[in-house]
Design a protein around this motif. Structure first.
Motif, short mmCIF file in Angstrom:
data_model
loop_
_atom_site.label_atom_id
_atom_site.label_comp_id
_atom_site.label_asym_id
_atom_site.label_seq_id
_atom_site.Cartn_x
_atom_site.Cartn_y
_atom_site.Cartn_z
N GLU A 87 0.83 -1.20 0.00
CA GLU A 87 0.00 0.00 0.00
C GLU A 87 0.87 1.26 0.00
O GLU A 87 0.58 2.22 -0.71
CB GLU A 87 -0.96 0.00 1.19
N ARG A 117 2.16 1.72 -3.43
CA ARG A 117 1.11 2.21 -4.31
C ARG A 117 1.01 3.73 -4.22
O ARG A 117 0.96 4.43 -5.24
CB ARG A 117 -0.24 1.57 -3.97
N VAL A 118 1.02 4.26 -3.00
CA VAL A 118 0.94 5.71 -2.81
C VAL A 118 2.17 6.40 -3.40
O VAL A 118 2.06 7.40 -4.11
CB VAL A 118 0.77 6.05 -1.31
N THR A 162 4.22 5.30 -5.74
CA THR A 162 4.19 5.17 -7.20
C THR A 162 3.24 6.18 -7.81
O THR A 162 3.54 6.81 -8.83
CB THR A 162 3.81 3.73 -7.59
N HIS A 163 2.10 6.36 -7.18
CA HIS A 163 1.14 7.37 -7.65
C HIS A 163 1.78 8.76 -7.63
O HIS A 163 1.69 9.52 -8.60
CB HIS A 163 -0.13 7.35 -6.79
N LYS A 164 2.41 9.11 -6.52
CA LYS A 164 3.03 10.43 -6.40
C LYS A 164 4.17 10.61 -7.41
O LYS A 164 4.33 11.70 -7.97
CB LYS A 164 3.54 10.66 -4.97
N GLY A 178 4.30 9.27 -10.34
CA GLY A 178 3.61 9.52 -11.61
C GLY A 178 3.11 10.95 -11.72
O GLY A 178 3.22 11.58 -12.78
N VAL A 179 2.56 11.48 -10.63
CA VAL A 179 2.07 12.86 -10.62
C VAL A 179 3.22 13.82 -10.89
O VAL A 179 3.11 14.72 -11.73
CB VAL A 179 1.37 13.18 -9.27
N GLN A 181 4.46 13.55 -14.51
CA GLN A 181 3.52 14.18 -15.44
C GLN A 181 3.64 15.70 -15.39
O GLN A 181 3.73 16.36 -16.42
CB GLN A 181 2.09 13.76 -15.11
#
Length: 142
Positions: free
Chosen positions: A105, A108-109, A111-113, A115-116, A119
């Motif tokens: 978990e 996951r957080v 990896t999301h950050k 990606g943000v 981008q």
């Protein structure tokens, strides 16, 4: 009889320090007593190295020394306590599984950050990223 391994050789093979090996022995974490030469030097076997490798994995996974000691005592007692050994190992397995789920978990957080940020940096909009409240107040004051 096999000549065995010196404490230095075992330290090199396991990655444990000589001090840590002595500690493991003193704390009763080895399944078999370490043999001594006539001059008092420790002589380890391949079985000792295998046992230490297992203990290293137990410790790396967060198993407390007391639990390793308990498992070692059960092994030393011989057959007849396999249910106790299994219960001890299952309990730790459950603990490690929960750790993995929590770390998954967290990953996951993160990896999301990542990606943000990737981008926004690619689009040139990095200034839109969230700023910590204390930083924002400091920026407003200046």
């Amino acid at each position: 009889m096999d000549a065995g391994l010196s404490i230095g050789q075992v330290a090199e093979r396991t990655g444990l320090s000589v001090h840590a090996l002595r500690f493991y022995e003193r704390e009763g974490l080895l399944a078999d007593a370490v043999r001594r030469e006539s001059n008092g030097r420790r002589v380890y076997t391949e079985d000792d190295v295998d046992w230490l490798d297992m203990c290293i994995k137990f410790r790396s996974s967060g198993m407390p020394l007391d639990t390793i000691r308990k498992y070692t005592e059960l092994v030393r007692q011989g057959s007849g306590n396999e249910q106790d050994r299994l219960a001890l190992l299952r309990s730790h397995q459950d603990h490690v599984t929960a750790q993995i789920q929590e770390l998954t978990e967290c990953l996951r957080v993160i990896t999301h950050k990542v990606g943000v940020y990737e981008q926004h940096l690619a689009e040139g909009t990095a200034e839109c990223l969230w700023v910590a409240p204390s930083t924002a107040k400091a920026s407003e004051a200046s």
